[in-house]
Design a protein around this motif. Structure first.
Motif: not given
Length: 186
Positions: A133-147, A150-154
């Protein structure tokens, strides 16, 4: 920002589901005294389909060492008896013509250790679920960062996910300690 909240909420929900599943699995690991949950994994052939025992019979625990099973249809006595044997729970069901009586033997030291191993295995599976679950969440957060989030929010969101992970892993460990104590108590 809403996406981050959604990711955190769904991660927490997923992790809570993992804990609920672990608790359900722990109920199936018997710890000395009889309970209807001990037969939760028993499925009986009923009109061509595998049906949970609880749906075709009344399961009672008259005392700490006995389970009685009264089928709703007398013709189901043999199939229920067979299903209990096939489930390989270490029980020897006795059919008296009206119901099935199971005497729950006291646990041997060796059997207790096996059950503790089983509990540890279930807890480890739950931890793997939490980490996934953690891995999935972090993957989603990385996607948002690429989109463009902000880096701080991620980074902050990843920290929150890690805190969730730590809290749920701690819960699993607490459940395991409790279950181990319950199993080893003579």
């Amino acid at each position: 920002m809403e996406e981050i909240e959604f990711i955190l909420d769904s991660t927490k929900e997923s992790m809570s589901g993992t804990i609920a599943h672990l608790e359900k699995e722990f109920l199936n690991i018997r710890a000395g005294k009889a309970s209807p949950q001990m037969l939760g994994s028993v499925f009986v052939e009923y009109y061509g389909s595998q049906t949970p025992l609880s749906q075709i019979a009344n399961v009672n625990v008259p005392d700490a060492r006995t389970i009685t099973i009264t089928p709703y249809e007398k013709s189901m006595l043999q199939p229920i008896e067979k299903a209990i044997m096939v489930a390989n729970l270490g029980f020897n069901p006795m059919n008296n013509g009206d119901n099935i009586i199971i005497s729950v033997p006291p646990l041997t030291e060796e059997r207790r250790r096996d059950l503790v191993k089983q509990a540890k295995s279930e807890a480890e599976d739950a931890k793997i679920g939490i980490r996934n679950s953690r891995k999935d969440a972090n993957t989603e957060i990385k996607k948002l960062e690429k989109e463009g989030t902000s880096e701080d929010i991620c980074k902050s969101a990843e920290d929150d996910v890690q805190k969730l992970t730590d809290a749920f892993i701690k819960k699993i460990d607490e459940h395991l300690v409790t279950k181990e104590a319950e199993i080893m108590k003579v």
